[in-house]
Design an enzyme around this catalytic site. Structure first.
Site, short mmCIF file in Angstrom:
data_model
loop_
_atom_site.label_atom_id
_atom_site.label_comp_id
_atom_site.label_asym_id
_atom_site.label_seq_id
_atom_site.Cartn_x
_atom_site.Cartn_y
_atom_site.Cartn_z
N TYR A 144 0.85 -1.19 0.00
CA TYR A 144 0.00 0.00 0.00
C TYR A 144 0.89 1.24 0.00
O TYR A 144 1.84 1.31 0.78
CB TYR A 144 -0.90 0.00 1.24
CG TYR A 144 -1.78 1.23 1.37
CD1 TYR A 144 -2.84 1.44 0.50
CD2 TYR A 144 -1.56 2.17 2.37
CE1 TYR A 144 -3.65 2.56 0.61
CE2 TYR A 144 -2.36 3.29 2.49
CZ TYR A 144 -3.41 3.48 1.61
OH TYR A 144 -4.22 4.60 1.74
N ASP A 239 9.21 2.55 0.08
CA ASP A 239 8.16 3.21 0.85
C ASP A 239 8.35 2.79 2.30
O ASP A 239 7.90 1.73 2.72
CB ASP A 239 6.78 2.81 0.33
CG ASP A 239 5.67 3.51 1.11
OD1 ASP A 239 5.96 4.08 2.17
OD2 ASP A 239 4.52 3.47 0.64
N LYS A 267 4.41 8.65 9.17
CA LYS A 267 4.11 8.04 10.47
C LYS A 267 5.08 8.44 11.60
O LYS A 267 4.88 9.50 12.19
CB LYS A 267 3.96 6.54 10.29
CG LYS A 267 2.75 6.27 9.36
CD LYS A 267 2.26 4.85 9.26
CE LYS A 267 0.95 4.82 8.50
NZ LYS A 267 0.91 4.01 7.31
C1 LIG Z 1 0.31 4.54 5.91
C2 LIG Z 1 1.07 4.30 4.67
C3 LIG Z 1 1.04 5.18 3.58
C4 LIG Z 1 0.10 6.35 3.52
O1 LIG Z 1 0.36 7.30 4.49
P1 LIG Z 1 -0.82 8.32 4.91
O2 LIG Z 1 -0.16 9.24 5.87
O3 LIG Z 1 -1.90 7.47 5.49
O4 LIG Z 1 -1.26 9.00 3.67
C5 LIG Z 1 1.88 4.94 2.51
N1 LIG Z 1 2.69 3.88 2.51
C6 LIG Z 1 2.73 3.00 3.51
C7 LIG Z 1 3.67 1.85 3.45
C8 LIG Z 1 1.92 3.17 4.63
O5 LIG Z 1 1.93 2.27 5.61
#
Ligand SMILES: *Cc1c(COP(=O)(O)O)cnc(C)c1O
Length: 430
Positions: A144, A239, A267
């Site tokens: 994701y 990511d 995060k």
């Molecule tokens: C949470 C997440 C996102 C998206 O971040 P948001 O702050 O919710 O837009 C993108 N990549 C990964 C791997 C994530 O866990």
């Protein structure tokens, strides 16, 4: 357990907020029942609007590595709140947090702050396209990357063909520029790159997949991706939004000894406030406006509140043995869950990296989206509701990672394991 107030709020919210929530997983659609509405957190615990207390294993899906209301973070936020929350000018904290990130993360020479992980991945994709003069992006099944059009894409009709929209509203033409590869299947990625490599701008991957539970890369997988990118002139993007600064001080690249060309972060670096960032090789990041020609901007980018919370969080992670302690508590929880499941004849496969953990109710190891989906969802759903009744707040889906914070000590973990023991018993009795 009374959930009257949660029920009341949720019923009213559904009238004026789509599905009653501001992010879909919170609606409990995959487990049923009323979403618990939280009112307050303290360390490893949360309290809902009806006054019930839970051990929290959601931890806001990752940001709260120090637990709820860490005094250092609260103090930092209060200090900034009293002096001005945003100016639309550069500020000292932005330099400080950029320095902290660059100093920690392998191969990250420059960083730009944004406001969410979604914004970070969208921005990094534009940069990769600009730097390579190519348009195609390769993503991996089950990873994701936020809700940008280019990432809400599923595999097309053939395993090696262009992707299809995974949501109405995503243009087919945009989805067609995304290729979906199989995670942990290097041969498949190699084949895809043989066919399409010359038009691939970048590969984007969760180096450790936290969005289908917790799936670790097989030995050599990440290094193999780096090699394929080199061979085909594409860029590799990690990511690290979920894994960054959590699985190790310098994130997944440090842990696995493979540095990508570019990163997306989020995060943990916001300490619970809205944040994202992207960074990487200085020659590439120098293309970002106004140093270079690739446009990207934000009214609240580098917001002083988020920066202060993130700085306090990153600095606290530098305490001696911080990540070793997370690993020890993660291992303790894993062993406890495995023991509890075994006592009740529940087949369990635990995916874990340090403080990220996902117990799949499954007879076979989980190393891909397909194997994750093969786990026993009905039994897991009964387990979820039993855990809630036993005072443990879990993500309402079998395909989300659980998170520990530094406040999850032996006593908290053991309370969680004890609840799991009763909950496996309840789930298998039903
Ligand atoms: C949470 C997440 C996102 C998206 O971040 P948001 O702050 O919710 O837009 C993108 N990549 C990964 C791997 C994530 O866990």
């Amino acid at each position: 357990m009374r959930l009257d107030e949660s029920r009341r709020i949720f019923a009213a919210a559904q009238e004026i907020i789509p599905g009653g929530v501001n992010s879909p997983v919170r609606a409990y659609r995959s487990v049923g029942g009323t979403p618990v509405h939280m009112a307050r957190g303290e360390g490893a615990h949360v309290f809902d609007v009806d006054g019930n207390r839970y051990v929290d294993l959601v931890m806001s899906y990752g940001p709260l590595i120090l637990g709820h209301c860490d005094p250092r973070v609260v103090k930092a936020i209060q200090a900034v709140a009293a002096t001005g929350t945003c100016f639309g000018t550069p500020s000292r904290g932005e330099l400080e947090i950029a320095s902290e990130i660059v100093e920690r993360v392998p191969g990250c020479g420059m960083v730009r702050l944004v406001t969410s992980g979604t914004e970070a991945t969208m921005s990094v994709l534009r940069l990769a396209r600009a730097c390579t003069g190519r348009e195609v992006v390769v993503k991996f099944d089950g990873c994701y990357h936020g809700h940008g059009d280019s990432f809400l894409v599923k595999a097309g009709s053939g395993a090696l063909t262009n992707g299809a929209p995974d949501s109405p509203g995503v243009p087919a033409k945009v989805a067609g520029l995304t290729l979906v590869a199989r995670y942990n299947d290097l041969a498949h990625v190699a084949e895809l790159m043989e066919l399409h490599g010359a038009s691939v701008a970048c590969m984007i991957v969760e180096p450790i997949v936290g969005n289908i539970g917790l799936v670790k890369p097989k030995a050599g997988f990440l290094a193999g991706l780096a090699e394929l990118c080199r061979r085909h002139g594409a860029l590799l993007v990690f990511d690290d939004v979920m894994t960054g600064f959590r699985v190790a001080r310098g994130g997944a690249a440090e842990l696995h000894g493979v540095a990508p060309d570019l990163y997306a972060f989020g995060k943990v670096i916001g300490g619970g406030l809205p944040v994202g960032a992207y960074g990487g090789r200085k020659d590439l990041m120098s293309r970002v406006s106004p140093a270079g020609d690739v446009y990207q901007a934000g009214t609240l980018s580098g917001n002083p509140l988020s920066v202060a919370a993130g700085l306090a969080t990153l600095r606290a992670c530098d305490e001696p043995l911080f990540h070793a302690r997370l690993e020890a508590m993660g291992a303790r929880l894993q062993a406890g869950l495995e023991g509890a499941a075994a006592r009740h004849g529940v087949p369990l496969h635990v995916g874990r990296e340090g403080s990220m953990i996902c117990p799949y109710i499954s007879r076979r190891p989980v190393d891909s989206l397909e194997s994750a989906m093969a786990s026993d969802r009905a039994l897991w759903t009964r387990f979820f509701h039993a855990m809630l009744a036993n005072g443990v707040h879990l993500p309402p889906s079998p395909f989300e990672s659980w998170f520990l914070s530094i406040r999850h000590d032996e006593a908290v973990v053991d309370a969680g394991v004890e609840a799991a023991d009763s909950s496996f018993a309840a789930a298998t009795r039903a």
